[in-house]
Design an enzyme around this catalytic site. Structure first.
Site, PDB file in Angstrom:
ATOM      1  N   CYS A  74      77.393  69.389  68.050  1.00 35.75           N
ATOM      2  CA  CYS A  74      76.443  68.407  68.578  1.00 35.75           C
ATOM      3  C   CYS A  74      75.096  68.693  67.941  1.00 35.75           C
ATOM      4  CB  CYS A  74      76.386  68.451  70.098  1.00 35.75           C
ATOM      5  SG  CYS A  74      75.669  69.945  70.779  1.00 35.75           S
ATOM      6  N   SER A  75      74.056  68.085  68.452  1.00 36.06           N
ATOM      7  CA  SER A  75      72.727  68.228  67.842  1.00 36.06           C
ATOM      8  C   SER A  75      72.319  69.689  67.688  1.00 36.06           C
ATOM      9  CB  SER A  75      71.678  67.488  68.666  1.00 36.06           C
ATOM     10  OG  SER A  75      71.946  66.113  68.643  1.00 36.06           O
TER      11      SER A  75
END
Length: 108
Positions: free
Chosen positions: A10-11
């Site tokens: 994810c980020s």
């Protein structure tokens, strides 16, 4: 040693950490031994070059915009990749996400 390695990206790798815990609990309940970990999208290249490398990569819905570029890399490495279902991600449904990873792996 774990049967398979499942990587979530994810980020920053933080929002998927809780999902990893839920997936590990589901795997334990199912009696399977997987190494499941979360990392940042920026770390994907590094992880794909590791030995052993992940057997499957699941992208968090917030980085779905990266899917085409990441897919090229995972295809080259021979690793299946998909985007985590937004509803399962939001509900932190570890069992469903684990099943999605297993489907990509061809397990069960």
């Amino acid at each position: 040693m774990a049967e398979k390695i499942i990587m979530l990206a994810c980020s920053a790798g933080m929002s998927t950490s809780l999902l990893v815990s839920k997936m590990e609990a589901a795997a334990k309940q199912d009696g399977v031994d997987y190494k499941i970990f979360a990392t940042s999208a920026a770390d994907i290249d590094h992880q794909l070059s590791q030995d052993p490398h992940p057997d499957v990569l699941l992208l968090g819905p917030q980085v779905r915009y990266m899917a085409n570029d990441v897919k090229k890399k995972t295809d080259k490495a021979g690793i299946p990749m998909d985007i985590i279902n937004m509803s399962d991600y939001g509900m932190m449904n570890g069992e469903n996400v684990l099943q999605a990873a297993e489907k990509l792996l061809g397990d069960r």
